[in-house]
Design a protein around this motif. Structure first.
Motif, PDB file in Angstrom:
ATOM      1  N   LEU A 133       3.650  -9.201  21.474  1.00 32.27           N
ATOM      2  CA  LEU A 133       3.831  -9.790  20.149  1.00 32.27           C
ATOM      3  C   LEU A 133       4.651  -8.899  19.222  1.00 32.27           C
ATOM      4  N   VAL A 134       5.648  -9.509  18.600  1.00 32.47           N
ATOM      5  CA  VAL A 134       6.418  -8.892  17.521  1.00 32.47           C
ATOM      6  C   VAL A 134       6.317  -9.804  16.304  1.00 32.47           C
ATOM      7  N   VAL A 135       5.854  -9.265  15.191  1.00 33.91           N
ATOM      8  CA  VAL A 135       5.747 -10.022  13.941  1.00 33.91           C
ATOM      9  C   VAL A 135       6.771  -9.472  12.964  1.00 33.91           C
ATOM     10  N   THR A 136       7.624 -10.333  12.447  1.00 37.78           N
ATOM     11  CA  THR A 136       8.627  -9.915  11.467  1.00 37.78           C
ATOM     12  C   THR A 136       8.464 -10.741  10.198  1.00 37.78           C
ATOM     13  N   VAL A 137       8.557 -10.065   9.071  1.00 35.80           N
ATOM     14  CA  VAL A 137       8.355 -10.717   7.776  1.00 35.80           C
ATOM     15  C   VAL A 137       9.411 -10.203   6.809  1.00 35.80           C
ATOM     16  N   ALA A 138      10.025 -11.119   6.066  1.00 35.43           N
ATOM     17  CA  ALA A 138      11.047 -10.728   5.085  1.00 35.43           C
ATOM     18  C   ALA A 138      10.832 -11.492   3.792  1.00 35.43           C
ATOM     19  N   GLY A 139      11.085 -10.810   2.683  1.00 33.32           N
ATOM     20  CA  GLY A 139      10.940 -11.420   1.366  1.00 33.32           C
ATOM     21  C   GLY A 139      10.012 -10.606   0.509  1.00 33.32           C
ATOM     22  N   ALA A 140       9.119 -11.291  -0.191  1.00 30.65           N
ATOM     23  CA  ALA A 140       8.164 -10.634  -1.084  1.00 30.65           C
ATOM     24  C   ALA A 140       6.956 -10.197  -0.267  1.00 30.65           C
ATOM     25  N   VAL A 141       7.053  -9.038   0.372  1.00 31.71           N
ATOM     26  CA  VAL A 141       5.996  -8.601   1.278  1.00 31.71           C
ATOM     27  C   VAL A 141       5.662  -7.139   1.043  1.00 31.71           C
ATOM     28  N   ASP A 142       4.375  -6.841   1.051  1.00 32.14           N
ATOM     29  CA  ASP A 142       3.877  -5.467   1.030  1.00 32.14           C
ATOM     30  C   ASP A 142       3.452  -5.145   2.462  1.00 32.14           C
ATOM     31  N   HIS A 143       4.064  -4.146   3.054  1.00 31.95           N
ATOM     32  CA  HIS A 143       3.859  -3.890   4.477  1.00 31.95           C
ATOM     33  C   HIS A 143       2.401  -3.559   4.800  1.00 31.95           C
ATOM     34  N   ASP A 144       1.784  -2.726   4.010  1.00 37.03           N
ATOM     35  CA  ASP A 144       0.403  -2.332   4.295  1.00 37.03           C
ATOM     36  C   ASP A 144      -0.543  -3.532   4.217  1.00 37.03           C
ATOM     37  N   VAL A 145      -0.328  -4.374   3.218  1.00 38.63           N
ATOM     38  CA  VAL A 145      -1.142  -5.589   3.102  1.00 38.63           C
ATOM     39  C   VAL A 145      -0.886  -6.511   4.288  1.00 38.63           C
ATOM     40  N   LEU A 146       0.377  -6.629   4.690  1.00 43.13           N
ATOM     41  CA  LEU A 146       0.730  -7.468   5.833  1.00 43.13           C
ATOM     42  C   LEU A 146       0.000  -7.005   7.092  1.00 43.13           C
ATOM     43  N   VAL A 147       0.047  -5.699   7.376  1.00 37.38           N
ATOM     44  CA  VAL A 147      -0.602  -5.176   8.582  1.00 37.38           C
ATOM     45  C   VAL A 147      -2.104  -5.452   8.543  1.00 37.38           C
ATOM     46  N   ALA A 148      -2.733  -5.255   7.392  1.00 36.46           N
ATOM     47  CA  ALA A 148      -4.169  -5.499   7.268  1.00 36.46           C
ATOM     48  C   ALA A 148      -4.502  -6.970   7.500  1.00 36.46           C
ATOM     49  N   GLU A 149      -3.708  -7.866   6.896  1.00 29.60           N
ATOM     50  CA  GLU A 149      -3.936  -9.309   7.078  1.00 29.60           C
ATOM     51  C   GLU A 149      -3.725  -9.713   8.530  1.00 29.60           C
ATOM     52  N   LEU A 150      -2.712  -9.136   9.173  1.00 29.78           N
ATOM     53  CA  LEU A 150      -2.436  -9.483  10.559  1.00 29.78           C
ATOM     54  C   LEU A 150      -3.557  -9.007  11.471  1.00 29.78           C
ATOM     55  N   GLU A 151      -4.015  -7.788  11.287  1.00 28.36           N
ATOM     56  CA  GLU A 151      -5.106  -7.277  12.111  1.00 28.36           C
ATOM     57  C   GLU A 151      -6.366  -8.126  11.935  1.00 28.36           C
ATOM     58  N   ARG A 152      -6.638  -8.509  10.698  1.00 28.57           N
ATOM     59  CA  ARG A 152      -7.809  -9.352  10.450  1.00 28.57           C
ATOM     60  C   ARG A 152      -7.663 -10.703  11.149  1.00 28.57           C
ATOM     61  N   ALA A 153      -6.484 -11.314  11.043  1.00 28.09           N
ATOM     62  CA  ALA A 153      -6.277 -12.637  11.628  1.00 28.09           C
ATOM     63  C   ALA A 153      -6.346 -12.593  13.151  1.00 28.09           C
ATOM     64  N   LEU A 154      -5.738 -11.574  13.749  1.00 28.06           N
ATOM     65  CA  LEU A 154      -5.744 -11.481  15.211  1.00 28.06           C
ATOM     66  C   LEU A 154      -7.146 -11.190  15.737  1.00 28.06           C
ATOM     67  N   THR A 155      -7.897 -10.350  15.018  1.00 27.58           N
ATOM     68  CA  THR A 155      -9.270 -10.051  15.433  1.00 27.58           C
ATOM     69  C   THR A 155     -10.150 -11.279  15.301  1.00 27.58           C
ATOM     70  N   THR A 156     -10.000 -12.015  14.206  1.00 28.66           N
ATOM     71  CA  THR A 156     -10.768 -13.245  14.003  1.00 28.66           C
ATOM     72  C   THR A 156     -10.469 -14.266  15.094  1.00 28.66           C
TER      73      THR A 156
END
Length: 461
Positions: free
Chosen positions: A212-235
């Motif tokens: 898996l490669v996740v790419t995000v562009a625009g109004a994004v905070d990287h640290d928040v993105l990583v935390a949200e992604l880890e939570r979503a994948l774990t859930t």
């Protein structure tokens, strides 16, 4: 940013400033998941993509222990929208429609991407839904059969479009038995024969944390993105505590190609003939790819290009005429397209080939070189106004190139291209074996002087 930034798979954290004051960051999680973001100042939207480096070229013929997987990549792209243990297909659609977002997917020859574009405040929702789709698709047997019919209709629609038919046959003619020569969507026969078990096996083998490669562009905070992604994948059920390395990129370099098929004619009772003429091109990591961009701009991109001027403006032989240069990890193409009346097709094909040979012999002018630089600079800058383009740039950088090239670096490389560089590349291309594909009310006799016809292939459809 000065120069390209390498993206080594052994480096877990990277952060750098790119052109336009955007901030690019990459994190490789212990599980092998790769996360790349580009924070764009002033943006109010965000585009997120979930990628795997698996495309139509990676499908396999049937073997004793495994069923054929031809068409599985495209089949799977459809099925991931059809529901998970916690969301129906309608739930997935409503999630994005209710916030005015967009969501879709694309199957390509070397990758698959599931993506969404939403307001910045909806990024957690987009990540959660895409993660659920990516990790937990049910591939329900009833939905599988329903989607088989949908995909067959999609292929029928493409089969009724002569331009689509010409494009598919062109890749086949130039690349031959190379896996990149196969159609992305699969053939109707492959889709009819596909089984849920084969597609399920394809899914479980290629949709893992290390893929898996996740790419995000625009109004994004990287640290928040990583935390949200880890939570979503774990859930969704993934165990991110298991340590793994990301899958290796495809090995760069050119694969040997068989000599292309010189002439393919698909006879159809259409008003126009769709013509494609071209040769094997450059791979995606070739150092001459900036030269190819300049050559393509001069030769067949825009209304001032040589093809447009020669074929349309001076002679009125076609409405649409252009060149293109797709590139992949180990093969590429350089092609020319025109749509014209059957009576003009032979003349148009001769003109296209002659124009490339003239470029190879006489080169380009300083004015053409300067104009191409301006065209590429403007088009690139305008494209990057869209977060979709930036998200896709991150994906290609990580999956294929292994380096990130921002606008300033891309334009620096283009500025280094010389007239001699373009002429030399044109000569290289013109010396390669040509393949011509024509779809329309015409036969092979119209192209006697346009291509060498050692082994013509005539299809009646």
């Amino acid at each position: 940013m000065n120069g390209a930034v390498d993206l080594p798979l052994g480096t877990s954290e990277l952060s750098f400033q790119a052109a336009g004051d955007s901030r690019v960051r990459r994190s490789i999680l212990p599980s092998g998941v790769r996360v790349l973001s580009e924070q764009v100042p002033g943006s109010r939207s965000v585009t997120v993509g979930f990628w795997v480096a698996v495309g139509s070229r990676d499908e396999q013929r049937a073997e004793a222990a495994h069923p054929a997987t031809y068409g599985s990549t495209h089949f799977l792209e459809h099925l991931l929208f059809k529901g998970t243990a916690t969301r129906t297909a309608l739930d997935i659609a409503i999630s994005f429609d209710a916030v005015g977002g967009e969501h879709n997917a694309m199957t390509a020859k070397e990758y698959t991407c599931y993506y969404a574009k939403v307001q910045d405040r909806e990024l957690p929702m987009a990540v959660e839904v895409l993660a659920d789709m990516f990790t937990s698709s049910l591939l329900d047997p009833d939905e599988f059969e329903n989607e088989r019919g949908v995909i067959l209709e999609e292929l029928s629609m493409a089969g009724d479009d002569p331009a689509d038919v010409a494009n598919e046959r062109f890749f086949e003619a130039v690349l031959g038995e190379h896996p990149l020569g196969r159609p992305i969507g699969g053939s109707p026969e492959a889709i009819r024969l596909a089984t849920r078990d084969a597609v399920w096996e394809h899914y479980r083998a290629n949709y893992r944390p290390s893929d898996l490669v996740v790419t995000v562009a625009g109004a994004v905070d990287h640290d928040v993105l990583v935390a949200e992604l880890e939570r979503a994948l774990t859930t969704s059920g993934w165990d991110l505590s298991v340590t793994d390395a990301p899958v290796e990129r495809r090995s760069p370099g050119s694969s040997p190609l068989a000599v292309g098929r010189p002439l393919t004619v698909v006879e159809r009772p259409n008003e126009q003939v769709n013509l494609l003429l071209g040769v094997p091109g450059l791979v995606a990591t070739d150092e001459r790819r900036s030269t190819m961009s300049v050559l393509n701009a001069i030769f067949g991109s825009g209304m001032s290009s040589r093809l447009f001027q020669q074929v349309r403006e001076r002679r009125g032989l076609a409405y649409s005429v252009y060149s293109f240069a797709p590139a992949y990890s180990d093969a590429g193409l350089f092609g020319m397209y025109a749509g014209c009346a059957p009576a003009k097709a032979g003349n148009v094909a001769e003109l296209m080939r002659a124009e490339l040979e003239r470029l190879a012999e006489h080169g380009v002018t300083a004015d053409e070189l300067a104009r191409a630089g301006g065209q590429l600079a403007g088009a690139s800058a305008l494209a990057l106004e869209d977060s979709d383009t930036r998200m896709s740039r991150l994906g290609r950088a990580e999956l294929t190139l292994g380096e990130f090239v921002d606008l300033d670096e891309a334009l620096r490389r283009i500025a280094l291209v010389t007239e001699d560089d373009v002429r030399t590349l044109a000569a290289d291309l013109a010396a390669r074996p040509f393949s011509l594909v024509a779809v329309g009310a015409i036969d092979e006799s119209a192209f006697r002087t346009a291509v060498d016809q050692a082994a013509p292939s005539i299809d009646v459809a």
